[in-house]
Design a protein around this motif. Structure first.
Motif, mmCIF file in Angstrom:
data_model
loop_
_atom_site.group_PDB
_atom_site.id
_atom_site.type_symbol
_atom_site.label_atom_id
_atom_site.label_comp_id
_atom_site.label_asym_id
_atom_site.label_seq_id
_atom_site.Cartn_x
_atom_site.Cartn_y
_atom_site.Cartn_z
ATOM 1 N N ASP A 47 0.845 -1.185 0.000
ATOM 2 C CA ASP A 47 0.000 0.000 0.000
ATOM 3 C C ASP A 47 0.887 1.244 0.000
ATOM 4 O O ASP A 47 1.854 1.319 0.770
ATOM 5 N N PRO A 48 0.614 2.230 -0.864
ATOM 6 C CA PRO A 48 1.446 3.433 -0.910
ATOM 7 C C PRO A 48 1.518 4.117 0.450
ATOM 8 O O PRO A 48 0.528 4.222 1.168
ATOM 9 N N VAL A 49 2.702 4.583 0.802
ATOM 10 C CA VAL A 49 2.906 5.357 2.026
ATOM 11 C C VAL A 49 2.758 6.828 1.655
ATOM 12 O O VAL A 49 3.402 7.312 0.730
ATOM 13 N N LEU A 50 1.921 7.538 2.367
ATOM 14 C CA LEU A 50 1.578 8.909 2.019
ATOM 15 C C LEU A 50 2.704 9.882 2.367
ATOM 16 O O LEU A 50 3.431 9.692 3.341
ATOM 17 N N SER A 51 2.813 10.932 1.538
ATOM 18 C CA SER A 51 3.873 11.931 1.687
ATOM 19 C C SER A 51 3.297 13.329 1.480
ATOM 20 O O SER A 51 2.221 13.483 0.891
ATOM 21 N N PRO A 52 4.001 14.365 1.934
ATOM 22 C CA PRO A 52 3.580 15.738 1.627
ATOM 23 C C PRO A 52 3.455 15.937 0.120
ATOM 24 O O PRO A 52 4.276 15.462 -0.656
ATOM 25 N N ASN A 152 -2.929 11.299 -7.126
ATOM 26 C CA ASN A 152 -1.839 11.802 -7.977
ATOM 27 C C ASN A 152 -0.595 10.919 -7.886
ATOM 28 O O ASN A 152 0.524 11.433 -7.810
ATOM 29 N N PHE A 153 -0.793 9.601 -7.904
ATOM 30 C CA PHE A 153 0.353 8.697 -7.953
ATOM 31 C C PHE A 153 1.045 8.886 -9.300
ATOM 32 O O PHE A 153 0.452 8.691 -10.358
ATOM 33 N N ARG A 154 2.292 9.271 -9.258
ATOM 34 C CA ARG A 154 3.006 9.531 -10.511
ATOM 35 C C ARG A 154 4.494 9.252 -10.352
ATOM 36 O O ARG A 154 5.038 9.313 -9.251
ATOM 37 N N VAL A 155 5.125 8.945 -11.469
ATOM 38 C CA VAL A 155 6.574 8.766 -11.518
ATOM 39 C C VAL A 155 7.091 9.552 -12.719
ATOM 40 O O VAL A 155 6.341 9.873 -13.647
ATOM 41 N N THR A 156 8.371 9.856 -12.683
ATOM 42 C CA THR A 156 9.009 10.606 -13.766
ATOM 43 C C THR A 156 10.069 9.735 -14.428
ATOM 44 O O THR A 156 10.868 9.099 -13.744
ATOM 45 N N VAL A 157 10.040 9.693 -15.760
ATOM 46 C CA VAL A 157 11.010 8.910 -16.530
ATOM 47 C C VAL A 157 11.782 9.860 -17.430
ATOM 48 O O VAL A 157 11.192 10.563 -18.256
ATOM 49 N N LEU A 158 13.104 9.900 -17.258
ATOM 50 C CA LEU A 158 13.951 10.827 -17.996
ATOM 51 C C LEU A 158 15.082 10.093 -18.707
ATOM 52 O O LEU A 158 15.336 8.923 -18.442
ATOM 53 N N GLU A 172 -2.948 3.466 -8.449
ATOM 54 C CA GLU A 172 -2.055 3.807 -7.346
ATOM 55 C C GLU A 172 -0.798 2.951 -7.267
ATOM 56 O O GLU A 172 -0.180 2.847 -6.211
ATOM 57 N N ARG A 173 -0.401 2.369 -8.372
ATOM 58 C CA ARG A 173 0.846 1.601 -8.352
ATOM 59 C C ARG A 173 1.382 1.459 -9.773
ATOM 60 O O ARG A 173 0.639 1.438 -10.755
ATOM 61 N N LEU A 174 2.699 1.370 -9.852
ATOM 62 C CA LEU A 174 3.402 1.128 -11.111
ATOM 63 C C LEU A 174 4.656 0.338 -10.793
ATOM 64 O O LEU A 174 5.278 0.534 -9.743
ATOM 65 N N ASN A 175 5.031 -0.553 -11.703
ATOM 66 C CA ASN A 175 6.329 -1.190 -11.543
ATOM 67 C C ASN A 175 7.283 -0.650 -12.606
ATOM 68 O O ASN A 175 6.894 0.152 -13.468
ATOM 69 N N LEU A 176 8.517 -1.086 -12.528
ATOM 70 C CA LEU A 176 9.558 -0.546 -13.406
ATOM 71 C C LEU A 176 9.227 -0.750 -14.880
ATOM 72 O O LEU A 176 9.366 0.168 -15.693
ATOM 73 N N LEU A 177 8.775 -1.934 -15.238
ATOM 74 C CA LEU A 177 8.456 -2.220 -16.640
ATOM 75 C C LEU A 177 7.283 -1.382 -17.134
ATOM 76 O O LEU A 177 7.274 -0.910 -18.275
ATOM 77 N N GLU A 178 6.275 -1.191 -16.286
ATOM 78 C CA GLU A 178 5.117 -0.384 -16.683
ATOM 79 C C GLU A 178 5.520 1.060 -16.920
ATOM 80 O O GLU A 178 5.050 1.699 -17.883
ATOM 81 N N ALA A 179 6.388 1.598 -16.073
ATOM 82 C CA ALA A 179 6.845 2.975 -16.253
ATOM 83 C C ALA A 179 7.641 3.131 -17.544
ATOM 84 O O ALA A 179 7.469 4.113 -18.287
ATOM 85 N N ILE A 180 8.506 2.156 -17.834
ATOM 86 C CA ILE A 180 9.284 2.198 -19.074
ATOM 87 C C ILE A 180 8.366 2.095 -20.283
ATOM 88 O O ILE A 180 8.560 2.776 -21.299
ATOM 89 N N TYR A 223 12.852 -2.853 -5.299
ATOM 90 C CA TYR A 223 12.678 -1.587 -6.004
ATOM 91 C C TYR A 223 12.036 -1.779 -7.378
ATOM 92 O O TYR A 223 11.926 -0.813 -8.138
ATOM 93 N N PHE A 224 11.627 -3.007 -7.684
ATOM 94 C CA PHE A 224 10.936 -3.243 -8.955
ATOM 95 C C PHE A 224 9.581 -2.547 -8.944
ATOM 96 O O PHE A 224 9.157 -1.963 -9.943
ATOM 97 N N ASN A 225 8.866 -2.608 -7.810
ATOM 98 C CA ASN A 225 7.625 -1.859 -7.648
ATOM 99 C C ASN A 225 7.970 -0.438 -7.232
ATOM 100 O O ASN A 225 8.701 -0.223 -6.267
ATOM 101 N N LEU A 226 7.453 0.532 -7.980
ATOM 102 C CA LEU A 226 7.811 1.923 -7.758
ATOM 103 C C LEU A 226 6.937 2.568 -6.688
ATOM 104 O O LEU A 226 5.850 2.078 -6.377
ATOM 105 N N CYS A 227 7.447 3.670 -6.148
ATOM 106 C CA CYS A 227 6.716 4.450 -5.160
ATOM 107 C C CYS A 227 6.334 5.804 -5.757
ATOM 108 O O CYS A 227 6.894 6.237 -6.764
#
Length: 276
Positions: A47-52, A152-158, A172-180, A223-227
């Motif tokens: 389950d995602p841990v909430l942050s500011p 607003n669960f989001r990740v940045t890929v650069l 509310e979840r993404l893994n490394l392959l899904e983000a790529i 770390y395969f499952n992203l936060c």
């Protein structure tokens, strides 16, 4: 002079390098040899841990809708005791976000009647249990259900990917392959053996990890499952970095002169060898 033997050796060497390169493009080689139970146990959903900065949708649900209406931002109690749901235009982000709770920089939200609640560092289930304990049975007589969703669960890929950018997830979840995949996959010149994962934890501390897509054990990595708010950077490989290197001003002319002189020297040597 270059002999036929030397030429043949050079061609064989080039062919060997060409044949070995595609192996580095394959993700997770021999991943099918990982035992099913090992793979299953390593990828337990967390389950995602909430942050500011997180945006929360909190709904209090009960068979007594009137009693829980004050705890729902999109529910209004009319003078006759009936319930009206506020109308939102989904295309109007400001109107839609007004029904959500933004986790402040101190990690809290302001909840109706209850006041300030510290949510940073807690899971959605923990926040749900806290709110439920605060309103039942103090404010409502029928035990309610409290739903908490991260909006607003989001990740940045650069870096060396087809479509760099910021990507969100409705579940509310993404893994490394899904983000790529959302970023259109790695560019052919992306370094697959050295993916950087940059993470800011709920307590503000930061960590950096390196992931190798040519290693099947990445599938077992914690770390395969992203936060939320993870940043993935794909650095260019050596070939791309060499192409990006710019020659210092003034060197171009010098190298042109040297190249010209070398060509002339090579031509002279060839003429001398032919004349022998």
């Amino acid at each position: 002079m270059i002999t036929l033997k030397n030429l043949a050796i050079s061609l064989v060497a080039i062919a060997m390098v060409s044949c070995s390169s595609p192996k580095k493009v394959i993700y997770f080689p021999d991943a099918e040899t990982i035992p099913t139970e090992v793979l299953t146990n390593s990828q337990t959903s967390v389950d995602p841990v909430l942050s500011p900065g997180d945006l929360l949708n909190i709904r209090v649900i009960s068979s007594d809708a009137v009693a829980v209406a004050p705890f729902n931002r999109n529910m209004l109690t009319n003078a006759d005791g009936s319930i009206t749901f506020a109308q939102n235009n989904n295309s109007d982000k400001e109107t839609t976000d007004a029904n959500y709770y933004l986790v402040s920089t101190d990690g809290s939200i302001e909840f109706p009647l209850i006041g300030k609640i510290q949510v940073a560092g807690k899971s959605k289930q923990e926040v749900s249990a806290m709110i439920k304990a605060d309103i039942y049975p103090k404010y409502v007589k029928i035990e309610p259900t409290v739903e908490v969703r991260l909006m607003n669960f989001r990740v940045t890929v650069l870096g060396a990917v087809v479509k760099p950018g910021q990507y969100s997830s409705d579940n509310e979840r993404l893994n490394l392959l899904e983000a790529i995949a959302l970023a259109g996959d790695l560019d052919i010149q992306g370094e697959r053996e050295n993916i950087l994962l940059y993470r800011t934890k709920p307590d503000g501390t930061r960590e950096v990890h390196r992931l190798n897509l040519n290693d099947r054990n990445v599938l077992l990595s914690p770390y395969f499952n992203l936060c939320q708010n993870d940043i993935i950077y794909v650095q260019p490989n050596n070939s791309a970095r060499q192409k990006a290197w710019q020659m210092p001003q003034g060197w171009t002319t010098t190298l042109s002169v040297v190249s010209g002189a070398s060509a002339i020297a090579a031509l002279v040597v060839s003429i001398i060898n032919i004349s022998k």
